[in-house]
Write a protein that holds these residues in place. Structure first.
Motif, short mmCIF file in Angstrom:
data_model
loop_
_atom_site.label_atom_id
_atom_site.label_comp_id
_atom_site.label_asym_id
_atom_site.label_seq_id
_atom_site.Cartn_x
_atom_site.Cartn_y
_atom_site.Cartn_z
N LEU B 130 0.84 -1.20 0.00
CA LEU B 130 0.00 0.00 0.00
C LEU B 130 0.87 1.25 0.00
O LEU B 130 0.57 2.24 -0.68
N LEU B 131 1.97 1.21 0.76
CA LEU B 131 2.87 2.37 0.82
C LEU B 131 3.47 2.65 -0.56
O LEU B 131 3.49 3.80 -1.02
N VAL B 132 3.93 1.58 -1.25
CA VAL B 132 4.51 1.76 -2.59
C VAL B 132 3.45 2.32 -3.54
O VAL B 132 3.72 3.22 -4.34
N THR B 133 2.22 1.78 -3.42
CA THR B 133 1.11 2.29 -4.24
C THR B 133 0.94 3.79 -4.03
O THR B 133 0.81 4.57 -4.99
N GLY B 134 0.97 4.20 -2.76
CA GLY B 134 0.79 5.62 -2.45
C GLY B 134 1.91 6.47 -2.99
O GLY B 134 1.68 7.56 -3.54
N ILE B 135 3.17 5.98 -2.87
CA ILE B 135 4.31 6.76 -3.36
C ILE B 135 4.23 6.93 -4.87
O ILE B 135 4.42 8.03 -5.40
N LEU B 136 3.88 5.83 -5.58
CA LEU B 136 3.77 5.92 -7.04
C LEU B 136 2.64 6.87 -7.44
O LEU B 136 2.79 7.66 -8.37
N GLY B 137 1.51 6.80 -6.70
CA GLY B 137 0.41 7.71 -6.98
C GLY B 137 0.81 9.15 -6.75
O GLY B 137 0.44 10.05 -7.52
N ALA B 138 1.60 9.40 -5.69
CA ALA B 138 2.04 10.76 -5.40
C ALA B 138 2.99 11.26 -6.49
O ALA B 138 2.93 12.43 -6.87
N CYS B 139 3.86 10.37 -7.01
CA CYS B 139 4.75 10.74 -8.12
C CYS B 139 3.93 11.15 -9.34
O CYS B 139 4.23 12.15 -10.00
N PHE B 140 2.87 10.37 -9.62
CA PHE B 140 1.99 10.70 -10.74
C PHE B 140 1.39 12.09 -10.56
O PHE B 140 1.42 12.93 -11.46
N LEU B 141 0.86 12.34 -9.34
CA LEU B 141 0.22 13.63 -9.08
C LEU B 141 1.22 14.78 -9.19
O LEU B 141 0.89 15.85 -9.72
N ALA B 142 2.46 14.55 -8.71
CA ALA B 142 3.47 15.61 -8.76
C ALA B 142 3.76 15.97 -10.22
O ALA B 142 3.85 17.16 -10.55
#
Lengths: 133, 233
Positions: B130-142
């Motif tokens: 879940l943490l990796v999912t969140g980090i990748l999602g945050a990279c997308f948003l950035a």
């Protein structure tokens, strides 16, 4: 594997979307399913970006090729990530999906069709400017 | 008439679930002595709560997709209405879009890994994936936020043309969904950590998984229609 889910369904009953159907599937098999989906989706994505930038294909056909690749990739996502299948236990999920697709097609195709007709029946912009003078 | 729980085959025993909506159906001693198993198609009482929650959330997601289709239709109609301003060809950077796609696809995969981990009640791997999912999602948003600010700074904001208004509407709507998904993901990590894999938490994880995978499906339509086809216009 250990740790069964509390509320697994009896055999032959409906399953919720996103639930991997075969309850007896091992962790290795589950991960394998997601990996296969990832590989197929990656290949289709690469194909999409390649097709968009290539001059090997006749220009006007590129949007259609892109649409086909996108629909294929959406199918991969539905099957491997959301676990929507055509099995009898998925009837409700598939019917809801089919209705959703019907509405999406009506909204998108209908809008494009109507607006295209309106554009064709419009007075061209330069004539419009002359009329206002 | 009533059989003891031990004598029942495995699938009958796991059917007795306190979180089941139609509690009592299928339990030994009730009606047909455990033969009336719910199928979700009317026989044997209501389906289990997991099926009902999952199906209900699936219907919500489909209605969300219908809402997106209106934004997509508007964008498809207005794609060439640039009003003399910049078009997609001038604005879009295919390598950045490819990177965004890679982030979101990878996050969809790690989200699936969290579903596998939570199905065997593995706290560590559920949290990690879940943490990796969140980090990748945050990279997308950035990346998306960077694209938006860059476009607005070069004078290609949503007020410039109908094309750009619809572009910011449809891409921004997807970005809002990803942001909401990230907040949900954070609360799910906390809930799994504090409460463990209780049936209601498992149901919430199921809904989150469906939501996140659906966002990726919408992104597939988005990068195809808005970016790849839009670039050729």
């Amino acid at each position: 594997m250990s740790g069964r889910q509390e509320d697994l369904e009896p055999d032959g009953a409906d399953v919720a979307p996103g639930v991997i159907d075969a309850a007896e599937e091992t962790v290795r098999e589950k991960i394998g399913g997601y990996l296969l989906g990832l590989v197929l989706a990656t290949l289709l994505t690469i194909a999409s970006f390649y097709v968009a930038g290539t001059s090997l294909i006749w220009g006007p056909s590129i949007p259609i090729a892109l649409a086909v690749l996108a629909i294929a990739q959406i199918g991969i996502h539905l099957a491997f990530f959301l676990h929507i299948t055509t099995a009898p236990d998925n009837t409700n999920n598939i019917l809801a999906l089919a209705f959703g697709i019907l509405i999406v097609v009506l909204v998108v195709a209908g809008s494009l069709w109507i607006m295209d007709h309106l554009n064709q029946n419009m007075v061209p912009m330069d004539r419009m400017m002359q009329m206002q003078r | 008439m009533s059989t003891s729980s031990e004598a029942l085959p495995q699938r009958h025993r796991r059917d007795i679930d306190p979180y089941r909506l139609g509690r009592g159906y299928g339990a030994p001693g009730y009606g047909g002595g455990g033969r009336d198993l719910p199928t979700g198609r009317g026989e044997g009482g209501p389906a289990s709560k997991r099926v009902i929650v999952g199906f209900g959330f699936w219907v919500f997601l489909l209605s969300d997709i219908v809402m997106f289709s209106a934004f997509f239709a508007a964008h498809a109609v207005l794609q060439t209405a640039t009003a003399g301003g910049p078009s997609g060809r001038d604005l879009f950077d295919p390598s950045r879009v490819a990177l965004e796609t890679a982030f979101l696809l990878a996050s969809s995969f790690t989200c699936g890994m969290s579903a596998v981990a939570s199905s065997v009640r593995n706290q560590l791997w559920t949290q990690v994936s879940l943490l990796v999912t969140g980090i990748l999602g945050a990279c997308f948003l950035a990346l998306e936020a960077y694209e938006f600010t860059q476009m607005i700074h070069t004078g290609a904001g949503p007020e410039t043309s109908a094309f750009l208004s619809s572009f910011f509407a449809v891409v921004g709507l997807h970005g809002c969904h990803v942001t909401a998904g990230l907040l949900w993901l954070g609360t799910m990590m906390a809930q799994v950590f504090v409460k463990g894999f209780r049936p209601n938490i498992q149901r919430r994880l199921l809904c989150f998984n469906l939501f996140w995978h659906t966002l990726d499906i919408i992104w597939v339509a988005l990068f195809t229609i808005v970016y790849l086809i839009g670039e050729g216009r």
